[in-house]
Design a protein around this motif. Structure first.
Motif, PDB file in Angstrom:
ATOM      1  N   LEU A   1      -1.081  -2.815  10.715  1.00  0.00           N
ATOM      2  CA  LEU A   1      -0.307  -1.670  10.243  1.00  0.00           C
ATOM      3  C   LEU A   1       1.127  -1.728  10.756  1.00  0.00           C
ATOM      4  CD1 LEU A   1      -2.967   1.152  10.756  1.00  0.00           C
ATOM      5  CD2 LEU A   1      -2.071   0.362   8.554  1.00  0.00           C
TER       6      LEU A   1
ATOM      7  N   MET B   1       2.121   3.621   3.884  1.00  0.00           N
ATOM      8  CA  MET B   1       1.985   4.684   4.863  1.00  0.00           C
ATOM      9  C   MET B   1       2.271   6.042   4.236  1.00  0.00           C
ATOM     10  SD  MET B   1       1.119   5.129   8.005  1.00  0.00           S
ATOM     11  CE  MET B   1       1.378   3.528   8.748  1.00  0.00           C
TER      12      MET B   1
ATOM     13  N   ARG C   1      -9.832   1.658  10.478  1.00  0.00           N
ATOM     14  CA  ARG C   1      -8.932   1.993   9.386  1.00  0.00           C
ATOM     15  C   ARG C   1      -9.498   1.505   8.058  1.00  0.00           C
ATOM     16  NH1 ARG C   1      -7.152   2.053   5.204  1.00  0.00           N
ATOM     17  NH2 ARG C   1      -5.030   1.930   4.409  1.00  0.00           N
TER      18      ARG C   1
ATOM     19  N   SER D   1      -0.105   7.004  12.312  1.00  0.00           N
ATOM     20  CA  SER D   1      -0.769   6.038  11.466  1.00  0.00           C
ATOM     21  C   SER D   1      -2.211   6.450  11.207  1.00  0.00           C
ATOM     22  CB  SER D   1      -0.750   4.655  12.144  1.00  0.00           C
ATOM     23  OG  SER D   1       0.575   4.234  12.380  1.00  0.00           O
TER      24      SER D   1
END
Length: 346
Positions: free
Chosen positions: A38, A289, A206, A26
């Motif tokens: 996520l 993703m 992120r 990830s």
């Protein structure tokens, strides 16, 4: 876990023919709430509890990782992760900073849950010569340390009631010392014998919106350097023999994440202005993703694990180091008021 685009030279292959392999990695993040977000995109995550509350512009999110399966799914150790999400933290709002400090101090008191006679060791992780990585050393420099005062200058603390024995150190980084941080910290713990360790470090996020706008606390320990892919041995209860509280602030984000978010914004504009556009239709076949990994692979020859930080990081680091240090000073010393903390947090 690593994930690779199935067609390395995807530019020569129709996008719809690109496939993902079964292994995954990830986007890099040290924040448990982001890891949960996520993972949740792929379905509900059993063994994780999340709650949220708001205090005058401060959103407090609690993520509790309960099981080994959830730990593997999120890539975060079992424990409690408390995140203070404060978008206004990027601006020099003194009233907001004071509120953040109070919330931080309260959360720290609950996590510590130790008697006033406890000895606490604070570890400032990071490289003091790199601004975005200097949070730990900067916080240590602002702490009110007292372990030496109890032995050599007890009169400074009066009867000593309401003040804990606090020691603090910045062990540096492996590239400068030649010694693993965990080895240094373990040696100090064996000598000082604290009741708990608090580790302060800069993190990676992120989301660009959370850089310089978030503080995370955790009772699960910390792995120095994990945010930039430079994993070192963990500092946790298993390795040190005492509880380890981690405090971190995200100061960097991966370049691939920024590029991917920018591309997604462009695609959203195309969808609105040119409905049915062939280019957006092709990208819509990919999951979020898969899009991230596509960008990651395109940037691989030039990116080389590049992480970036906002240009105003110098001013921000001074402000957030003061907030964290002041919150620590109040939380660690029950007798210390916020007015007292203003005087000793330098």
């Amino acid at each position: 876990m690593e994930q690779r685009i199935g067609c390395k030279r995807w530019r020569r292959v129709p996008l719809k023919e690109c496939h993902m392999s079964v292994t995954h990695r990830s986007p890099r993040t040290d924040l448990a709430m982001e890891a949960h977000e996520l993972a949740s995109r792929q379905g509900a995550v059993n063994g994780v509890e999340e709650s949220r509350e708001e205090h005058e512009g401060i959103v407090v999110t609690r993520v509790r990782v309960r099981t080994q399966a959830a730990q593997r799914r999120l890539g975060k150790r079992k424990g409690t992760y408390i995140t203070l999400d404060v978008p206004g933290l990027r601006h020099r709002d003194l009233d907001l900073q004071e509120r953040v400090t109070k919330v931080l101090a309260d959360e720290l008191k609950h996590l510590l849950d130790l008697p006033p006679s406890s000895t606490i060791l604070v570890i400032g992780l990071g490289n003091e010569h790199v601004t975005a990585d200097a949070l730990g050393p900067m916080v240590v420099n602002k702490l009110f340390v007292t372990r030496h005062l109890f032995e050599y200058m007890p009169h400074v603390l009066g009867d000593g009631k309401g003040y804990r024995s606090i020691a603090a150190v910045s062990p540096g980084v492996l590239g400068l010392t030649g010694i693993e941080t965990s080895e240094i910290v373990r040696g100090i713990v064996e000598r000082v014998r604290p009741d708990a360790v608090i580790a302060v470090d800069a993190l990676a996020s992120r989301s660009l919106s959370r850089v310089n706008a978030t503080i995370q606390l955790s009772d699960a320990g910390i792995q120095p350097g994990a945010g930039v892919g430079n994993n070192r041995r963990a500092l946790d209860k298993e390795s040190l023999g005492v509880p380890v509280i981690a405090i971190g602030v995200p100061t960097v984000v991966e370049a691939a994440t920024i590029a991917g978010d920018a591309i997604e914004l462009v695609l959203n504009q195309l969808r609105e202005q040119v409905p049915g556009n062939a280019a957006t239709a092709l990208f819509d076949q990919l999951s979020s993703m898969e899009k991230w990994h596509l960008v990651k692979e395109v940037l691989e020859p030039i990116e080389n694990n590049l992480v970036v930080t906002p240009k105003e990081v110098d001013d921000f680091m001074d402000n957030v180091a003061y907030i964290v240090a002041k919150g620590l000073n109040v939380a660690l010393h029950p007798a210390m008021t916020f007015e007292d903390a203003d005087l000793v947090t330098h």
